[in-house]
Design a protein around this motif. Sequence first.
Motif, PDB file in Angstrom:
ATOM      1  N   ARG A   9       0.830  -1.196   0.000  1.00  0.00           N
ATOM      2  CA  ARG A   9       0.000   0.000   0.000  1.00  0.00           C
ATOM      3  C   ARG A   9       0.871   1.255   0.000  1.00  0.00           C
ATOM      4  NH1 ARG A   9      -2.190  -0.492   4.638  1.00  0.00           N
ATOM      5  NH2 ARG A   9      -3.783  -1.963   3.953  1.00  0.00           N
ATOM      6  N   ALA A  10       1.943   1.237   0.799  1.00  0.00           N
ATOM      7  CA  ALA A  10       2.825   2.400   0.873  1.00  0.00           C
ATOM      8  C   ALA A  10       3.534   2.643  -0.463  1.00  0.00           C
ATOM      9  CB  ALA A  10       3.849   2.197   1.991  1.00  0.00           C
ATOM     10  N   VAL A  11       3.981   1.558  -1.127  1.00  0.00           N
ATOM     11  CA  VAL A  11       4.690   1.707  -2.407  1.00  0.00           C
ATOM     12  C   VAL A  11       3.756   2.261  -3.479  1.00  0.00           C
ATOM     13  CG1 VAL A  11       5.833   0.448  -4.274  1.00  0.00           C
ATOM     14  CG2 VAL A  11       6.407  -0.051  -1.893  1.00  0.00           C
ATOM     15  N   LYS A  12       2.537   1.748  -3.560  1.00  0.00           N
ATOM     16  CA  LYS A  12       1.596   2.224  -4.580  1.00  0.00           C
ATOM     17  C   LYS A  12       1.223   3.687  -4.346  1.00  0.00           C
ATOM     18  CE  LYS A  12      -0.411  -2.306  -5.660  1.00  0.00           C
ATOM     19  NZ  LYS A  12      -1.648  -3.127  -5.662  1.00  0.00           N
ATOM     20  N   LEU A  13       1.034   4.074  -3.095  1.00  0.00           N
ATOM     21  CA  LEU A  13       0.714   5.474  -2.801  1.00  0.00           C
ATOM     22  C   LEU A  13       1.902   6.375  -3.104  1.00  0.00           C
ATOM     23  CD1 LEU A  13      -1.555   7.271  -1.712  1.00  0.00           C
ATOM     24  CD2 LEU A  13      -0.572   6.986   0.575  1.00  0.00           C
ATOM     25  N   TYR A  14       3.114   5.866  -2.877  1.00  0.00           N
ATOM     26  CA  TYR A  14       4.344   6.612  -3.179  1.00  0.00           C
ATOM     27  C   TYR A  14       4.449   6.887  -4.687  1.00  0.00           C
ATOM     28  CZ  TYR A  14       9.402   7.435  -3.573  1.00  0.00           C
ATOM     29  OH  TYR A  14      10.636   7.954  -3.859  1.00  0.00           O
ATOM     30  N   ILE A  15       4.113   5.867  -5.521  1.00  0.00           N
ATOM     31  CA  ILE A  15       4.140   6.033  -6.980  1.00  0.00           C
ATOM     32  C   ILE A  15       3.037   6.994  -7.410  1.00  0.00           C
ATOM     33  CG2 ILE A  15       3.866   4.828  -9.173  1.00  0.00           C
ATOM     34  CD1 ILE A  15       5.073   2.349  -7.810  1.00  0.00           C
ATOM     35  N   LYS A  16       1.868   6.874  -6.767  1.00  0.00           N
ATOM     36  CA  LYS A  16       0.741   7.735  -7.126  1.00  0.00           C
ATOM     37  C   LYS A  16       1.046   9.205  -6.865  1.00  0.00           C
ATOM     38  CE  LYS A  16      -4.115   8.557  -5.941  1.00  0.00           C
ATOM     39  NZ  LYS A  16      -5.253   8.103  -5.094  1.00  0.00           N
ATOM     40  N   PHE A  17       1.785   9.503  -5.789  1.00  0.00           N
ATOM     41  CA  PHE A  17       2.127  10.874  -5.425  1.00  0.00           C
ATOM     42  C   PHE A  17       3.386  11.373  -6.133  1.00  0.00           C
ATOM     43  CE2 PHE A  17      -0.144  10.653  -1.051  1.00  0.00           C
ATOM     44  CZ  PHE A  17      -1.348  10.899  -1.699  1.00  0.00           C
ATOM     45  N   LEU A  36      10.786   3.596   2.954  1.00  0.00           N
ATOM     46  CA  LEU A  36       9.892   3.729   1.804  1.00  0.00           C
ATOM     47  C   LEU A  36      10.669   3.639   0.493  1.00  0.00           C
ATOM     48  CD1 LEU A  36       7.060   4.232   0.737  1.00  0.00           C
ATOM     49  CD2 LEU A  36       7.454   6.691   1.013  1.00  0.00           C
ATOM     50  N   LYS A  37      11.812   4.312   0.427  1.00  0.00           N
ATOM     51  CA  LYS A  37      12.626   4.242  -0.791  1.00  0.00           C
ATOM     52  C   LYS A  37      13.168   2.842  -1.017  1.00  0.00           C
ATOM     53  CE  LYS A  37      14.048   9.105  -0.848  1.00  0.00           C
ATOM     54  NZ  LYS A  37      15.196  10.043  -0.816  1.00  0.00           N
ATOM     55  N   GLU A  45      12.603  -3.656  -8.957  1.00  0.00           N
ATOM     56  CA  GLU A  45      13.465  -4.745  -9.422  1.00  0.00           C
ATOM     57  C   GLU A  45      12.673  -6.032  -9.652  1.00  0.00           C
ATOM     58  OE1 GLU A  45      16.487  -5.102  -6.541  1.00  0.00           O
ATOM     59  OE2 GLU A  45      17.476  -3.196  -7.057  1.00  0.00           O
ATOM     60  N   CYS A  46      11.765  -6.376  -8.732  1.00  0.00           N
ATOM     61  CA  CYS A  46      11.070  -7.671  -8.791  1.00  0.00           C
ATOM     62  C   CYS A  46       9.599  -7.541  -9.203  1.00  0.00           C
ATOM     63  CB  CYS A  46      11.150  -8.370  -7.432  1.00  0.00           C
ATOM     64  SG  CYS A  46      12.822  -8.556  -6.799  1.00  0.00           S
ATOM     65  N   ARG A  47       9.109  -6.295  -9.395  1.00  0.00           N
ATOM     66  CA  ARG A  47       7.704  -6.028  -9.690  1.00  0.00           C
ATOM     67  C   ARG A  47       6.768  -6.535  -8.597  1.00  0.00           C
ATOM     68  NH1 ARG A  47       7.892  -1.960 -12.139  1.00  0.00           N
ATOM     69  NH2 ARG A  47       5.625  -2.206 -12.478  1.00  0.00           N
ATOM     70  N   ASP A  48       7.330  -6.797  -7.432  1.00  0.00           N
ATOM     71  CA  ASP A  48       6.537  -7.240  -6.288  1.00  0.00           C
ATOM     72  C   ASP A  48       7.420  -7.148  -5.036  1.00  0.00           C
ATOM     73  OD1 ASP A  48       4.463  -8.083  -4.766  1.00  0.00           O
ATOM     74  OD2 ASP A  48       4.325 -10.098  -5.613  1.00  0.00           O
ATOM     75  N   LEU A  49       6.813  -7.380  -3.886  1.00  0.00           N
ATOM     76  CA  LEU A  49       7.556  -7.380  -2.623  1.00  0.00           C
ATOM     77  C   LEU A  49       7.467  -8.762  -2.005  1.00  0.00           C
ATOM     78  CD1 LEU A  49       6.402  -4.001  -1.023  1.00  0.00           C
ATOM     79  CD2 LEU A  49       8.588  -4.486  -2.111  1.00  0.00           C
ATOM     80  N   PRO A  50       8.484  -9.202  -1.277  1.00  0.00           N
ATOM     81  CA  PRO A  50       8.423 -10.519  -0.609  1.00  0.00           C
ATOM     82  C   PRO A  50       7.355 -10.519   0.470  1.00  0.00           C
ATOM     83  CG  PRO A  50      10.359  -9.310   0.123  1.00  0.00           C
ATOM     84  CD  PRO A  50       9.768  -8.521  -1.027  1.00  0.00           C
ATOM     85  N   GLU A  51       6.837 -11.734   0.742  1.00  0.00           N
ATOM     86  CA  GLU A  51       5.779 -11.861   1.746  1.00  0.00           C
ATOM     87  C   GLU A  51       6.266 -11.481   3.131  1.00  0.00           C
ATOM     88  OE1 GLU A  51       2.627 -12.508   1.513  1.00  0.00           O
ATOM     89  OE2 GLU A  51       2.626 -12.761  -0.665  1.00  0.00           O
ATOM     90  N   SER A  52       7.537 -11.738   3.427  1.00  0.00           N
ATOM     91  CA  SER A  52       8.083 -11.420   4.752  1.00  0.00           C
ATOM     92  C   SER A  52       9.513 -10.955   4.579  1.00  0.00           C
ATOM     93  CB  SER A  52       8.033 -12.651   5.675  1.00  0.00           C
ATOM     94  OG  SER A  52       8.794 -13.717   5.114  1.00  0.00           O
TER      95      SER A  52
END
Length: 512
Positions: A9-17, A36-37, A45-52
């Motif tokens: 959620r934080a990454v998508k909002l960061y891209i949106k802003f 955040l960065k 790099e991975c087009r996704d984030l790891p689960e943990s």
Amino acid sequence: MYSYEDRIRAVKLYIKFGKRTAPTILQLGYPTKNALKSWHREFEECRDLPESYARRKPTYSEQQKKDVVEHYFNHGRCIAAMVKALGYPGRKTLSDWINELHPETEKRIVGKASGLLHPQEFKQAAVIELCIRQESAQVVAQKLDVDRTTLYKWTNQLLGREALASMKCHKDSPPEPERAELERQIESLRRDIRHLQLEHDLLKKANEIIKKGQGIDLHLLRNQEKTMLVDALRETYALPELLTKLGLARSSYFYHRARLQLADKYGGVRSTITEIFELNHRCYGYRRIQASLGKQQVFLSEKVVQRLMKQERLIVAKVKRRRYSSYLGEICPAPENVINRDFRAAVPNEKWLTDITEFQIPAGKVYLSPMIDCFDGMVISWSIGTSPDAKLVNTMLDAAIETVANSNDRPIVHSDRGAHYRWPGWLSRISDAKLIRSMSRKACSPDNAACEGFFGRLKTEMFYLREWQATTIEQFIQVLDSYIRWYNEKRIKIYLGSRSPLEYRESLGLTT
């Protein structure tokens, strides 16, 4: 530790802003700018984030840990000096190693103010337990976690004074044949002990009053000096006993006593003032000394008390004030400053203040986290430990919440903007107890001035004036805990009518 949903959620909002960190953190209340960065780089790099989060492999070996901790204990126990000398590890890492390899070094004590209200059902059960007891009243009081005098006070209120006389235990067992001889020997030993104690007290008073050394021969003193010693100890020992020990004739004593009274009509008050000053951590000024004398039915003006204290060299030590500093960082949005420097409270449990202070002694560092009631300055609860972590403030808050668990009081809890008061454990406890949060403005410690003032008085009266070279962490924690209990129960406050916080509440009928 943030969940996968929180991070994405934080990454998508960061891209949106438009990859702007400030509005993103302001909207979400988390994370830090660097975190955040880092999440965004990983997402690109991975087009996704790891689960943990991936756990890092330990950088240092077990042998290195043991060597560093051993070096810490053998070279002054200073974490900052260790890191500076060795170049590794960080302070937090070294502290974790010490707690891991030597968990006994982390000491902690938690307390809460005594003298709080007890329900009527509890009092009735306690009186019944006292009446049917098979052991002593002290044992019953310890089981119920109350004072023995309080137990008898409840009995007097519920059953009357006649019940107290009928509850006394009478033991009329006849002495055995050999017991008479043992009692004679015990009485002889008591006389010898009293004789030695009298000699010790005379030498001590000679050192305090007439400035003689501990090894002085009492019979070489002048009769006037002997008279001064007798007057100083007349409340403890009988007059004939003192005169015989000093070799002073009765007529000589009364002659010199009359001369001394003519010379100084405040001679008897001087020792009382000195005793009050010494018994209260040498921190009472002339106003509190005058109030304490009034409680003993000795009435003097402020100017007379001030002059006598100056003559006896009873001076309250003062320390040079230092400019305050405050933490500048922000973790998440803070609540508004509800207190707004208004530290007055009409009733108990309306406004609470809290903070953390540090004591650095040669044996290590000790931290205190209190909860202070604005109504009369009473320390509602406190925790003392060797680490300024979340456990320190959470245990203190739990003890404070227990004091209002059986009432409808929902006080405002005011603190600074430290991270301890923004962690999930603190926030959940505040929410469950339905308390109201309030925080000072950024880098503005005067917004919590009443709590900072308590720390200043504590350190001036208890900490700065002593040497702590031979004091261990455990001993210092006990001294600090004892001071806070004395502060609640006995320390006079002029604006409370020359009463302690507990005495003030008792006068208003707010305690038992």
